[in-house]
Enzyme design. Structure first.
Site, PDB file in Angstrom:
ATOM      1  CG  HIS A 210      -1.635   1.277   1.397  1.00 23.86           C
ATOM      2  ND1 HIS A 210      -1.476   2.384   2.349  1.00 23.86           N
ATOM      3  CD2 HIS A 210      -2.472   1.901   0.557  1.00 23.86           C
ATOM      4  CE1 HIS A 210      -2.112   3.135   2.459  1.00 23.86           C
ATOM      5  NE2 HIS A 210      -2.874   3.183   1.207  1.00 23.86           N
ATOM      6  CB  SER A 211       0.851   4.372   0.314  1.00 21.74           C
ATOM      7  OG  SER A 211       1.114   5.759   0.409  1.00 21.74           O
ATOM      8  CG  PHE A 212       7.068   4.267   1.275  1.00 10.30           C
ATOM      9  CD1 PHE A 212       7.686   5.104   0.674  1.00 10.30           C
ATOM     10  CD2 PHE A 212       7.605   3.387   2.326  1.00 10.30           C
ATOM     11  CE1 PHE A 212       9.295   4.770   0.518  1.00 10.30           C
ATOM     12  CE2 PHE A 212       9.007   3.236   2.437  1.00 10.30           C
ATOM     13  CZ  PHE A 212       9.955   4.266   1.504  1.00 10.30           C
TER      14      PHE A 212
ATOM     15  N   GLY B 152       4.054  -0.148  -1.873  1.00 13.19           N
ATOM     16  CA  GLY B 152       3.987  -0.398  -3.232  1.00 13.19           C
ATOM     17  C   GLY B 152       5.190  -0.300  -3.710  1.00 13.19           C
TER      18      GLY B 152
ATOM     19  CB  THR C  12       1.181   2.721  -4.467  1.00 12.20           C
ATOM     20  OG1 THR C  12       2.439   3.173  -4.632  1.00 12.20           O
ATOM     21  CG2 THR C  12       1.071   1.089  -4.509  1.00 12.20           C
TER      22      THR C  12
END
Length: 308
Positions: free
Chosen positions: A98-100, A102, A124
């Site tokens: 998730h997000s960072f 990814g 992401t």
């Protein structure tokens, strides 16, 4: 669910494990300043015949902080993945980030393509693209160094606040989170002390914007990275999610469109894209909206051959 503590040279990496370690493994990577609790609501909705390990990156959650003077940067977290999977004796596995998380998982998947079977990206992309490219890429590296040295020189102690102040401050900085989800992340990301609540994140990490921990890339390098991938990719985009790590540019969708088109062109049937209603934390606040497509993707018999 059980807790793991894996030894590293500076202390330990903490992680949460669901399922049997004899099942196909999935490594789950959380976002910037989040922790392994980010997956608490999603993983119980996923197929039971997989082993899910959600790790806390160094300096996050229950994992040890880096030694003073060391930088919290994307490449270091990529190395952490290699340490974790070596400790778990995984030779080939899937990644869900998730997000960072990814971004870290995307970089790992390109550096060690023979190890990653499937890559699931939750709001992401596998890399952060800068369309101005070479003009800015060196500037970003300088800003990271200058910011870290400035934070260290200021020597301000980390503030201890009441639990309610901590919650409201966290919600202010994470407007996409509801109160219940924020409490879940703070449960693993804070410590109760005699005078109030203290963040477990070290100060240089806690006050650093996410762009100071990220490796930006150009169109040309993005193409080279994607060509190295052996994994199948599922990219789930939340309709009210983020489009740019630098929030002031968040209305610019061109980088995402370029990356999506490039991955579709290069990876062909190995790339799957899906939009879902919800915000940046849809996997935590409304996990039922993404659980079905993730389950189908994981259960798919499609595999990629080892080429290296």
């Amino acid at each position: 669910m059980s807790e793991l503590k894996l030894a590293v040279p500076w202390g330990h990496i903490a992680a949460k494990l669901w399922g049997s370690q004899k099942s196909p493994p999935v490594l789950c990577l959380h976002g910037w300043l989040d922790n392994a609790n980010s997956f608490d609501r999603l993983i119980p909705l996923l197929p039971k015949d997989f082993c899910y390990v959600a790790m806390d990156f160094g300096g996050h959650g229950l994992s040890s902080h880096y030694s003073p003077g060391l930088l919290y940067y994307q490449q270091n977290f990529v190395i952490e993945i290699q340490r974790v999977v070596a400790a778990l004796k995984w030779n080939r596995f899937s990644i869900m980030g998730h997000s960072f998380g990814g971004l870290v998982g995307g970089m790992f998947s390109c550096i060690f393509p023979e190890m990653v079977d499937k890559l699931i990206l939750l709001d992401t992309t596998p890399f952060v693209l800068d369309l101005k490219e070479q003009e800015n890429l060196i500037t970003y590296k300088r800003r990271v160094i200058e910011h870290m040295l400035q934070v260290e020189a200021s020597q301000k102690p980390q503030q201890v606040v009441s639990p309610e102040e901590m919650l409201q401050g966290f919600l202010k900085n994470n407007s996409h989170l509801g109160e219940e989800c924020a409490r879940l992340l703070l449960q693993r990301g804070t410590t109760q002390v005699a005078t109030g609540t203290d963040s477990r994140c070290p100060r240089p990490l806690a006050i650093s914007p996410p762009e100071h921990g990220i490796e930006f890339t150009s169109r040309e390098m993005f193409m080279r990275y994607i060509q190295r991938l052996q994994a199948c990719i599922l990219l789930i985009k939340a309709t009210q999610g983020f489009y740019d790590v630098r929030r002031e540019n968040d209305t610019d969708k061109e980088p995402l469109l370029f990356m999506k088109d490039t991955m579709k062109s290069v990876l062909k049937e190995r790339f799957q894209f899906m939009e879902v209603p919800g915000n940046h934390y849809v996997h935590l606040s409304q996990p039922q909206l993404v659980a079905g497509v993730i389950s189908s993707f994981l259960k798919s018999s499609k595999r990629t051959p080892n080429r290296l």
